[in-house]
Scaffold this active site. Structure first.
Site, PDB file in Angstrom:
ATOM      1  N   ASP A 199       0.808  -1.219   0.000  1.00  0.00           N
ATOM      2  CA  ASP A 199       0.000   0.000   0.000  1.00  0.00           C
ATOM      3  C   ASP A 199       0.843   1.273   0.000  1.00  0.00           C
ATOM      4  O   ASP A 199       0.347   2.336  -0.356  1.00  0.00           O
ATOM      5  CB  ASP A 199      -0.958  -0.010   1.191  1.00  0.00           C
ATOM      6  CG  ASP A 199      -2.131  -0.969   0.952  1.00  0.00           C
ATOM      7  OD1 ASP A 199      -2.370  -1.332  -0.210  1.00  0.00           O
ATOM      8  OD2 ASP A 199      -2.797  -1.346   1.926  1.00  0.00           O
ATOM      9  N   TYR A 242      -9.391   0.008   2.582  1.00  0.00           N
ATOM     10  CA  TYR A 242      -8.880   0.245   3.934  1.00  0.00           C
ATOM     11  C   TYR A 242      -8.538   1.701   4.177  1.00  0.00           C
ATOM     12  O   TYR A 242      -8.141   2.411   3.259  1.00  0.00           O
ATOM     13  CB  TYR A 242      -7.602  -0.567   4.160  1.00  0.00           C
ATOM     14  CG  TYR A 242      -7.842  -1.888   4.870  1.00  0.00           C
ATOM     15  CD1 TYR A 242      -8.174  -1.910   6.215  1.00  0.00           C
ATOM     16  CD2 TYR A 242      -7.717  -3.096   4.210  1.00  0.00           C
ATOM     17  CE1 TYR A 242      -8.392  -3.114   6.876  1.00  0.00           C
ATOM     18  CE2 TYR A 242      -7.932  -4.306   4.861  1.00  0.00           C
ATOM     19  CZ  TYR A 242      -8.269  -4.298   6.192  1.00  0.00           C
ATOM     20  OH  TYR A 242      -8.480  -5.485   6.839  1.00  0.00           O
TER      21      TYR A 242
HETATM   22 CO    CO Z   1      -7.275  -6.143   8.015  1.00  0.00          CO
END
Ligand code: CO
Length: 637
Positions: free
Chosen positions: A295, A379
């Site tokens: 990420d 996320y």
């Molecule tokens: Co997670």
């Protein structure tokens, strides 16, 4: 409010929009940039330590900007550096065989192109999905699995979810079994693969207030007020608070970067940042087995940072910094209110009641918080740097957002994940972060010791068997410094000055403390992600300072084959004694998803602490004034 000044006066002032424009003008003037080329990033070229130390205030720092240019669909990148003052390109390096981060323009194209592909439309239709417009497509970093059709390409893998309307939570309805391999550079579908369908889960997974009426009615207002304003001072990107000084910048991959951290002018750290992170999934199946998103390196914790809203993300007397990045078209891209700074009350700093003398003393702890939040697909990652009045510095990462899910037969048992809602399956996974901590404790001449409790067997000198001592082991070389946490023996790592001594003649130091339990990488060492994310195979790495060694998984992690970054640098097993050391701390969470994580996760926490050990001669917070009494006639001291 609070934007960086338009004329940088320091070598590490924040990059400005004017500088981005100027850099692109200089690059375009060379005539060497193809029409349609994209800029993966445009960043300040940070001066190395020697250059920075030699700079004198008031002198033009002679700033340079680095750009990574993607000329076309081939595996070719241009690494350009320009001198803004001289108006010239000072470096033009063509890199072949490597890939940039995933580019926004290309991933957006992937969604449109996939939606229009007849095989994809047919696969949806087979599942009774006709409203293609409301199908959400997540483009995933592809990983590296050696498929022939993918050689020489920049690719993504597309997973699909069904929304009932544009702002619906699509993760409620994963389109199971369908995956599209996509060539990002050429904007074309490589292959539509249908592993067979599972019925779409029925329940929605909405989390808006309107979806959860009635809301609880007993939450009374809670206001944080600082009638005289906050206790910090800001000049450009230099922050001063409670004897600390720190300068901040913002990087597309690392996000918030802290420079020159000092306490009463004494150096603690040269540079602190989040070098890399990876989310490897533990399900070996067809749809989830490839998932291991870097990420930071494949998406960018800075690039994915969203503007913050007063009173929502941060509470109290807030100071915001805007961040300047560049669009892929080479224009300035300002993220308003990207970085939030404020103070928080943090309970009791110290306290003692003298039962004999009848005095009672207590001081309240306060911390400075500098933070930003990246939304990387499903996320959210909040990065919170804390500074405390006792000299502690902490990084806390807050994880929230939505699980990456698939669909299963409701009630079916799974070995590698959990059913978190009827028919909604969340595979086990990890979130592994790697912080790069260039500590300079009272200067650059430091050494690193591992310190842990050691039990002493009963015997002469230990008749009662109660003895234990602090065992200190000098980590002499890079290979000896590849270490794991061990909470059972209170293991920490101490960065010790080889020159400075405290009032007792002890070397001054700061220790890195794992504040929470942390795993290492669970994927096998020989697996694709095991090789690519080798930084997460150990919690601690230490390297001697080298300006080019900044990214734990190498400069080009996207579709990398592994071995770059920390494993490559530390292969030389360089000496770490009495030198300028850089600590790399890999930490995180192994996530076994639970129903409570659905449909949006309550925040989970991970992080670490940097704490003074003999850096001061005594508690440095004795001079914190007592608080004002609480209004009932009582006194806080
Ligand atoms: Co997670």
């Amino acid at each position: 409010m609070g934007a960086a000044p338009s004329t940088p006066i320091h070598p590490l002032s924040m990059l400005t929009a004017v500088e981005v424009k100027r850099a692109v003008e200089i690059i375009k003037a060379t005539g060497r940039v193809a029409e349609g080329a994209l800029y993966a990033h445009i960043v300040l070229a940070e001066p190395d330590k020697a250059t920075l130390a030699a700079w004198k205030p008031g002198v033009d720092p002679g700033r340079h900007v680095r750009a990574q240019i993607v000329p076309g669909p081939e595996l070719e990148l241009i690494e350009a550096t320009v001198s803004l003052a001289q108006g010239v390109v000072t470096e033009w390096r063509v890199v072949t065989g490597e890939r940039p981060t995933l580019l926004f323009r290309e991933t957006a194209n992937a969604m449109f192109t996939t939606r229009a592909h007849p095989e994809y439309i047919a696969a949806l239709a087979k599942r009774g999905i006709i409203d293609v417009e409301n199908v959400q497509i997540d483009t995933w970093p592809a990983g590296t699995f050696g498929y022939d059709a993918e050689q020489g390409r920049r690719i993504a893998r597309c997973l699909s979810f069904v929304r009932e309307f544009p702002t619906d939570n699509g993760y409620a309805r994963p389109v199971e079994g369908l995956i599209v391999h996509f060539d990002l550079g050429r904007n074309e579908v490589i292959e539509v693969i249908d592993h067979g369908s599972v019925e779409l889960p029925r329940a929605h997974a909405r989390y808006m207030a309107a979806d959860h009426q009635p809301l609880r009615a007993d939450v009374k207002p809670l206001h944080i007020t600082q009638p005289e304003g906050p206790s910090f001072a800001v000049a450009g990107n230099l922050i001063e608070w409670q004897k600390f000084a720190v300068r901040i910048t913002f990087d597309p991959y690392e996000g918030l970067v802290l420079h020159g951290v000092t306490y009463e002018g004494r150096s603690i750290a040269h540079r602190l940042s989040m070098s890399e992170m990876v989310v490897p999934y533990g399900d070996p199946g067809e749809i989830h087995g490839f998932k291991n998103a870097f990420d930071a390196g494949e998406w960018g914790l800075g690039r994915m940072t969203q503007p913050l809203t007063l009173g929502c993300d941060c509470l109290g007397e807030i100071y915001y910094f805007d961040a300047v990045l560049a669009t892929e078209g080479g224009k300035p891209w300002v993220i308003d209110n990207a970085i939030c700074m404020h103070e928080e009350d943090y309970g009791v700093l110290w306290k003692h009641v003298d039962l004999f003398g009848g005095t009672s003393e207590v001081r309240r702890s306060r911390r400075l918080v500098i933070s930003h939040i990246a939304t990387v697909g499903n996320y959210e990652y909040g990065f919170y740097w804390y500074f405390y009045m006792d000299g502690n510095i902490q990084l806390e990462v807050k994880l929230s957002g939505i699980l990456s899910v698939g669909a299963i037969e409701p009630g079916s048992l799974r070995e590698f994940g959990n059913e978190v809602a009827p028919g909604v399956y969340a595979p086990f996974h990890q979130h592994m972060f790697c912080a790069r901590l260039d500590l300079d404790v009272d200067g650059e001449n430091n050494s690193v010791y591992e310190v842990e409790a050691e039990r002493v067997p009963p015997g002469p000198g230990n008749p009662w068997g109660n003895a234990f001592r602090a065992k200190k082991t000098l980590l002499e070389t890079e290979k000896a410094a590849q270490r794991e946490v061990n909470p059972a023996v209170s293991r920490s790592w101490r960065v010790v000055s080889e020159t400075a001594r405290n009032g007792m003649g002890q070397p001054t130091s700061y220790k890195l403390v794992p504040t929470m339990s942390t795993p290492t990488l669970l994927a096998h060492e020989t697996s694709s992600v095991g090789r690519r994310a080798e930084f997460a195979q150990h919690n601690l790495w230490v390297t001697p300072y080298a300006p080019a060694e900044t990214r734990a998984a190498g400069d080009y992690p996207n579709q990398s084959s592994g071995g770059a970054g920390l494993p490559e640098w530390t292969a030389a097993d360089r000496s770490l004694v009495d030198t300028d050391v850089v600590l790399w701390y890999s930490f995180g969470i192994t996530h076994f998803p639970r129903p409570e994580d659905w449909p949006v996760m309550p925040t989970e926490y991970t992080g670490f602490l940097l704490s003074p050990v003999g850096f001061f001669d005594r508690n440095p917070a004795l001079d914190v004034p007592p608080s004002e009494p609480g209004g009932n006639g009582s006194s806080c001291h």
